[in-house]
Design a protein around this motif. Sequence first.
Motif, PDB file in Angstrom:
ATOM      1  N   LEU A   1      27.503  34.067  49.344  1.00 28.82           N
ATOM      2  CA  LEU A   1      28.319  34.940  48.509  1.00 28.82           C
ATOM      3  C   LEU A   1      27.592  35.186  47.196  1.00 28.82           C
ATOM      4  O   LEU A   1      27.243  34.244  46.477  1.00 28.82           O
ATOM      5  N   ILE A   2      27.361  36.469  46.893  1.00 30.09           N
ATOM      6  CA  ILE A   2      26.624  36.857  45.689  1.00 30.09           C
ATOM      7  C   ILE A   2      27.549  37.621  44.751  1.00 30.09           C
ATOM      8  O   ILE A   2      28.151  38.633  45.144  1.00 30.09           O
ATOM      9  N   ASP A   3      27.670  37.157  43.521  1.00 31.31           N
ATOM     10  CA  ASP A   3      28.466  37.849  42.502  1.00 31.31           C
ATOM     11  C   ASP A   3      28.163  37.203  41.158  1.00 31.31           C
ATOM     12  O   ASP A   3      28.132  35.974  41.053  1.00 31.31           O
ATOM     13  N   ASP A   4      27.965  38.033  40.132  1.00 34.91           N
ATOM     14  CA  ASP A   4      27.624  37.480  38.810  1.00 34.91           C
ATOM     15  C   ASP A   4      28.788  37.560  37.831  1.00 34.91           C
ATOM     16  O   ASP A   4      28.631  37.223  36.650  1.00 34.91           O
ATOM     17  N   ASP A   5      29.969  37.979  38.296  1.00 35.74           N
ATOM     18  CA  ASP A   5      31.108  38.216  37.410  1.00 35.74           C
ATOM     19  C   ASP A   5      31.977  36.969  37.270  1.00 35.74           C
ATOM     20  O   ASP A   5      31.862  36.009  38.049  1.00 35.74           O
ATOM     21  N   THR A   6      32.855  36.991  36.262  1.00 39.04           N
ATOM     22  CA  THR A   6      33.835  35.929  36.077  1.00 39.04           C
ATOM     23  C   THR A   6      35.240  36.486  36.327  1.00 39.04           C
ATOM     24  O   THR A   6      35.472  37.692  36.259  1.00 39.04           O
ATOM     25  N   VAL A   7      36.174  35.600  36.609  1.00 42.47           N
ATOM     26  CA  VAL A   7      37.543  35.994  36.930  1.00 42.47           C
ATOM     27  C   VAL A   7      38.278  36.408  35.664  1.00 42.47           C
ATOM     28  O   VAL A   7      38.243  35.711  34.642  1.00 42.47           O
ATOM     29  N   ASP A   8      38.949  37.559  35.760  1.00 42.94           N
ATOM     30  CA  ASP A   8      39.727  38.101  34.652  1.00 42.94           C
ATOM     31  C   ASP A   8      41.167  38.285  35.124  1.00 42.94           C
ATOM     32  O   ASP A   8      41.416  38.455  36.321  1.00 42.94           O
ATOM     33  N   LEU A   9      42.101  38.264  34.192  1.00 38.18           N
ATOM     34  CA  LEU A   9      43.517  38.432  34.551  1.00 38.18           C
ATOM     35  C   LEU A   9      43.751  39.721  35.321  1.00 38.18           C
ATOM     36  O   LEU A   9      44.563  39.764  36.256  1.00 38.18           O
ATOM     37  N   THR A  10      43.025  40.783  34.982  1.00 37.74           N
ATOM     38  CA  THR A  10      43.222  42.069  35.670  1.00 37.74           C
ATOM     39  C   THR A  10      42.777  42.022  37.126  1.00 37.74           C
ATOM     40  O   THR A  10      43.183  42.871  37.925  1.00 37.74           O
ATOM     41  N   ASN A  11      41.944  41.045  37.491  1.00 45.99           N
ATOM     42  CA  ASN A  11      41.486  40.920  38.879  1.00 45.99           C
ATOM     43  C   ASN A  11      42.597  40.464  39.818  1.00 45.99           C
ATOM     44  O   ASN A  11      42.577  40.759  41.018  1.00 45.99           O
ATOM     45  N   LEU A  12      43.568  39.734  39.297  1.00 45.96           N
ATOM     46  CA  LEU A  12      44.521  39.026  40.147  1.00 45.96           C
ATOM     47  C   LEU A  12      45.496  39.954  40.868  1.00 45.96           C
ATOM     48  O   LEU A  12      46.157  39.536  41.817  1.00 45.96           O
ATOM     49  N   GLN A  13      45.568  41.212  40.448  1.00 48.07           N
ATOM     50  CA  GLN A  13      46.426  42.189  41.124  1.00 48.07           C
ATOM     51  C   GLN A  13      45.972  42.435  42.561  1.00 48.07           C
ATOM     52  O   GLN A  13      46.765  42.805  43.422  1.00 48.07           O
ATOM     53  N   ARG A  14      44.694  42.203  42.867  1.00 45.57           N
ATOM     54  CA  ARG A  14      44.165  42.564  44.188  1.00 45.57           C
ATOM     55  C   ARG A  14      43.135  41.571  44.735  1.00 45.57           C
ATOM     56  O   ARG A  14      42.892  41.550  45.944  1.00 45.57           O
ATOM     57  N   GLN A  15      42.508  40.773  43.889  1.00 44.84           N
ATOM     58  CA  GLN A  15      41.435  39.881  44.338  1.00 44.84           C
ATOM     59  C   GLN A  15      42.046  38.545  44.738  1.00 44.84           C
ATOM     60  O   GLN A  15      42.078  37.588  43.967  1.00 44.84           O
ATOM     61  N   ILE A  16      42.513  38.491  45.984  1.00 44.93           N
ATOM     62  CA  ILE A  16      43.409  37.431  46.429  1.00 44.93           C
ATOM     63  C   ILE A  16      42.741  36.069  46.578  1.00 44.93           C
ATOM     64  O   ILE A  16      43.426  35.064  46.788  1.00 44.93           O
ATOM     65  N   ILE A  17      41.445  36.008  46.453  1.00 48.05           N
ATOM     66  CA  ILE A  17      40.770  34.710  46.578  1.00 48.05           C
ATOM     67  C   ILE A  17      40.849  33.922  45.267  1.00 48.05           C
ATOM     68  O   ILE A  17      40.624  32.719  45.242  1.00 48.05           O
ATOM     69  N   HIS A  18      41.208  34.605  44.172  1.00 46.63           N
ATOM     70  CA  HIS A  18      41.255  33.980  42.855  1.00 46.63           C
ATOM     71  C   HIS A  18      42.699  33.734  42.413  1.00 46.63           C
ATOM     72  O   HIS A  18      43.632  34.387  42.888  1.00 46.63           O
ATOM     73  N   THR A  19      42.874  32.794  41.471  1.00 45.54           N
ATOM     74  CA  THR A  19      44.185  32.463  40.930  1.00 45.54           C
ATOM     75  C   THR A  19      44.112  32.414  39.402  1.00 45.54           C
ATOM     76  O   THR A  19      43.017  32.492  38.822  1.00 45.54           O
ATOM     77  N   GLU A  20      45.265  32.265  38.764  1.00 47.66           N
ATOM     78  CA  GLU A  20      45.280  32.166  37.303  1.00 47.66           C
ATOM     79  C   GLU A  20      44.455  30.980  36.812  1.00 47.66           C
ATOM     80  O   GLU A  20      43.859  31.035  35.735  1.00 47.66           O
ATOM     81  N   ALA A  21      44.432  29.925  37.595  1.00 48.98           N
ATOM     82  CA  ALA A  21      43.652  28.750  37.198  1.00 48.98           C
ATOM     83  C   ALA A  21      42.150  29.043  37.166  1.00 48.98           C
ATOM     84  O   ALA A  21      41.379  28.283  36.567  1.00 48.98           O
ATOM     85  N   SER A  22      41.729  30.145  37.801  1.00 45.28           N
ATOM     86  CA  SER A  22      40.305  30.483  37.865  1.00 45.28           C
ATOM     87  C   SER A  22      39.858  31.412  36.755  1.00 45.28           C
ATOM     88  O   SER A  22      38.668  31.726  36.660  1.00 45.28           O
ATOM     89  N   ILE A  23      40.777  31.891  35.936  1.00 47.54           N
ATOM     90  CA  ILE A  23      40.416  32.848  34.889  1.00 47.54           C
ATOM     91  C   ILE A  23      39.339  32.255  33.977  1.00 47.54           C
ATOM     92  O   ILE A  23      39.451  31.120  33.503  1.00 47.54           O
TER      93      ILE A  23
END
Length: 257
Positions: A57-79
């Motif tokens: 899995l390749i990605d250089d980004d970090t989790v943001d609150l706006t991601n959680l609307q659709r990026q189901i692999i992430h949670t608030e704890a991952s922000i």
Amino acid sequence: MDDSQLLRYSRHVLLDDIGIEGQQKLLAAHALILGAGGLGSPVALYLASAGVGRLTLIDDDTVDLTNLQRQIIHTEASIGRPKVDSARQAIAARNPGVQLHTVARRADAALLDERVQSADVVLDCGDNYATRHALNAACVRHRKPLVSGAAIRFDGQVSVFDARRADSPCYACVFPPNQQVEDVACATLGVLAPLVGLVGSIQATEAIKLLCGIGEPLVGRLLMIDTRQGEFTTLRVSRQADCPVCGADARPAHNGP
């Protein structure tokens, strides 16, 4: 497979087109996923759940609150955490038997060329036009099947570009690299949350079909999804003889199968 695996994957084993042999192919397979966002979330979760043995899995980004609307692999704890680290935790919780390698770097041509050559199938879950073309070029160079997906607003698309097949176009045949295209982002245009799940699930399905050698993949076809109208449209796409990536003057010669 051991008894635990036979039980975990029993619903696959019951399918005549997969069975024990097909599940063993999945367990031995390596899938490369570019992007751990809206499309990469369902792709990674479903391939891990299905028993694909190795994922990169390749990605250089970090989790943001706006991601959680659709990026189901992430949670608030991952922000605030790298997306690949968040994804690692979610995949381990779902199927600890999967070997996951993560790369928290921006994908450039050199990185993609290095990583693609060891994969059995490659999934484009990114949102950058230049990176899509770099990934396609690496897949053509190493003759790896590429499952491409995209989603914006209410519309999505999926196709398979398989450099192993003489009749298959590559991504550049359909979307020429010299074409002036402005990268559009859901941050400015928006995207329907379930749409990325729909597109990503179809991508995961196509990858499993390729790995198991079942059905007919979306080679030479572009599946268009219009969620507002509830319509799926398939467009025929052809390989272009003058394609700068896979055309006769550009495609590298290969020895062997």
